[in-house]
Design an enzyme around this catalytic site. Structure first.
Site, PDB file in Angstrom:
ATOM      1  N   PHE A 134       0.860  -1.169   0.000  1.00 49.41           N
ATOM      2  CA  PHE A 134       0.000   0.000   0.000  1.00 49.41           C
ATOM      3  C   PHE A 134       0.905   1.230   0.000  1.00 49.41           C
ATOM      4  O   PHE A 134       1.589   1.514   0.975  1.00 49.41           O
ATOM      5  CB  PHE A 134      -0.929   0.061   1.207  1.00 49.41           C
ATOM      6  CG  PHE A 134      -1.845   1.263   1.145  1.00 49.41           C
ATOM      7  CD1 PHE A 134      -2.990   1.237   0.380  1.00 49.41           C
ATOM      8  CD2 PHE A 134      -1.524   2.431   1.812  1.00 49.41           C
ATOM      9  CE1 PHE A 134      -3.818   2.348   0.282  1.00 49.41           C
ATOM     10  CE2 PHE A 134      -2.340   3.554   1.715  1.00 49.41           C
ATOM     11  CZ  PHE A 134      -3.494   3.504   0.948  1.00 49.41           C
ATOM     12  N   LYS A 168       2.778  11.434   6.681  1.00 52.40           N
ATOM     13  CA  LYS A 168       1.969  11.225   7.873  1.00 52.40           C
ATOM     14  C   LYS A 168       2.524  11.949   9.098  1.00 52.40           C
ATOM     15  O   LYS A 168       2.281  13.123   9.286  1.00 52.40           O
ATOM     16  CB  LYS A 168       1.765   9.730   8.130  1.00 52.40           C
ATOM     17  CG  LYS A 168       0.916   9.052   7.053  1.00 52.40           C
ATOM     18  CD  LYS A 168       0.403   7.718   7.481  1.00 52.40           C
ATOM     19  CE  LYS A 168      -0.357   7.008   6.356  1.00 52.40           C
ATOM     20  NZ  LYS A 168      -1.590   7.697   5.942  1.00 52.40           N
ATOM     21  N   ASP A 215       9.565   3.057   1.656  1.00 54.56           N
ATOM     22  CA  ASP A 215       8.365   3.828   1.970  1.00 54.56           C
ATOM     23  C   ASP A 215       8.136   3.726   3.478  1.00 54.56           C
ATOM     24  O   ASP A 215       7.589   2.748   3.974  1.00 54.56           O
ATOM     25  CB  ASP A 215       7.173   3.262   1.196  1.00 54.56           C
ATOM     26  CG  ASP A 215       5.871   4.002   1.491  1.00 54.56           C
ATOM     27  OD1 ASP A 215       5.815   4.738   2.505  1.00 54.56           O
ATOM     28  OD2 ASP A 215       4.894   3.830   0.738  1.00 54.56           O
TER      29      ASP A 215
END
Length: 405
Positions: free
Chosen positions: A142, A256, A227
């Protein structure tokens, strides 16, 4: 659901696209690890905005930094320099042990930037023929929801009905070095991986996998892109999840928690031989690296530089995984527990309910979590959570899983 909450939920659904299926709680205030709904009921946040709220709701240092910057300047665009930009880039590069920063806003933008960087590097530096660059990714990944990113997703819900899909990606099983080795060709420019797969259910790769990826990419002249949007910035007990196995990638993708739960901030961080491939006009963002974002992110960097939150994630993570381990041993409700630091995926036996149903029962008891892949729930509380509150939340989970409905 009370009439007031039902009314607020109905109003939200009336004019909002139904691309999310939120739990029926309507948050009005939040502080630390707790959120309060429109009727005054408090909930323990065990999701932390998918790690965007690592430092808790309303962290005073972050809020004060934002307030101070709001009175000065919030946006200039990259057409001009501003007085927070150099400090942000310098300190973020130092935190990552790298040289250069390309700031963006959202995690998906940062991943897109990493993909563009790798391809441009492949053509200009590695010498891959134009239009032939390949990037290897892992199954069950993801990395975001843009058209290009879902093109290399194996999640049917994330991918279906968005074609035609962007070519140039090879998918291999996560954790399988043999498959990765076979996928690398002279046209491969990068391997893009999550050091811990978050959306897949907090999947920690086998020991030695990340060092193996690092070795293979070096041997074949391929960039290793990590990531760390969910796994990074303290969540696993280290600044970056890659550090658990002593691995330094060629590029970090961050987001984030970098915005502290205040503003969207993301970045690609790498070396000058990699990010130096860009020339003016070839990539950009109106809001990327804006003064307000830099001011907040600088405070986030300061929090991480202290090491306090990495230590908390380690210590509280031991407490979390010990409790979940006991829960798994005591009955048949928990099929598996995975995770690292203050982050866990819990696979629940379907006879006890779906992940959504478990999440709803926890909500009724004052704890907010999120399900994934039908029977898995994710636990990722803010790193500021107290031992007492963590124990209280886990006790509610024990109650929910104590018997079949």
């Amino acid at each position: 659901m009370t009439p007031a909450t039902a009314g607020a939920v109905s109003a939200a659904q009336a004019h909002s696209a139904h691309n999310y299926h939120p739990l029926p709680v309507v948050v009005a205030e939040a502080e630390g690890a707790w959120m309060t709904d429109i009727e005054g009921r408090r909930y323990l946040d065990m999701l932390a905005g998918y790690s965007a709220l690592n430092f808790g709701h309303g962290n005073r240092r972050l809020i004060e930094a934002a307030k101070a910057q709001l009175d000065r300047v919030t946006l200039t665009s990259r057409a001009f320099y501003h007085d927070r930009f150099a400090d942000f880039c310098t300190r973020l590069a130092a935190l990552c042990g790298m040289e250069a920063v390309l700031p963006m806003n959202t995690g998906a933008e940062a991943v897109e930037t990493a993909v563009k960087t790798a391809r441009k590097w492949g053509y200009r530096v590695k010498g891959v023929p134009e239009g032939m660059a390949k990037i290897v990714v892992a199954g069950n990944n993801f990395h975001g929801r843009t058209t290009t990113i879902v093109s290399f997703s194996t999640d049917h819900e994330a991918r279906a009905d968005y074609g035609p899909y962007t070519p140039g990606f090879d998918i291999v099983p996560y954790g399988d070095l043999t498959s990765l080795r076979e996928a690398l060709t002279d046209n491969t420019v990068a391997v893009l991986l999550e050091p811990v797969q978050g959306e897949a259910g907090v999947i920690v790769p086998p020991e030695g996998y990340l060092p193996g990826v690092r070795e293979l990419t070096r041997e074949r002249g391929v960039l290793f892109i990590a990531d760390e949007i969910q796994s990074g910035l303290g969540r696993t007990g280290r600044t970056f999840a890659c550090e658990h196995e002593g691995v330094v990638p060629d590029m970090y993708v961050l987001g984030k928690a970098l915005g502290g739960g205040v503003v969207p901030v993301s970045a690609v961080v790498s070396s000058w031989p990699v990010l130096g491939v860009f020339r003016p006009g070839e990539h950009g963002s109106t809001f990327g690296g804006n003064p307000l974002a830099c001011a907040v992110a600088l405070e986030v960097i300061g929090l991480l530089e202290s090491g306090e939150f990495q230590r908390r994630a380690t210590e509280l993570g031991h407490r979390l995984h010990h409790a979940l381990g006991l829960l798994a041993e005591e009955g048949d409700a928990v099929r598996a527990v995975r995770g690292r630091g203050l982050w866990a995926g819990v696979d629940v036996d379907p006879s006890y309910g779906t992940g959504r149903e478990i999440s709803e029962r926890l909500m009724e008891r004052g704890v907010l979590v999120k399900d994934t892949h039908s029977s898995t729930i994710r636990l990722a509380p803010p790193l500021v959570i107290s031992e007492e509150d963590l124990d209280w939340g886990l006790a509610r989970l024990r109650e929910v899983l104590s018997r079949r409905p």
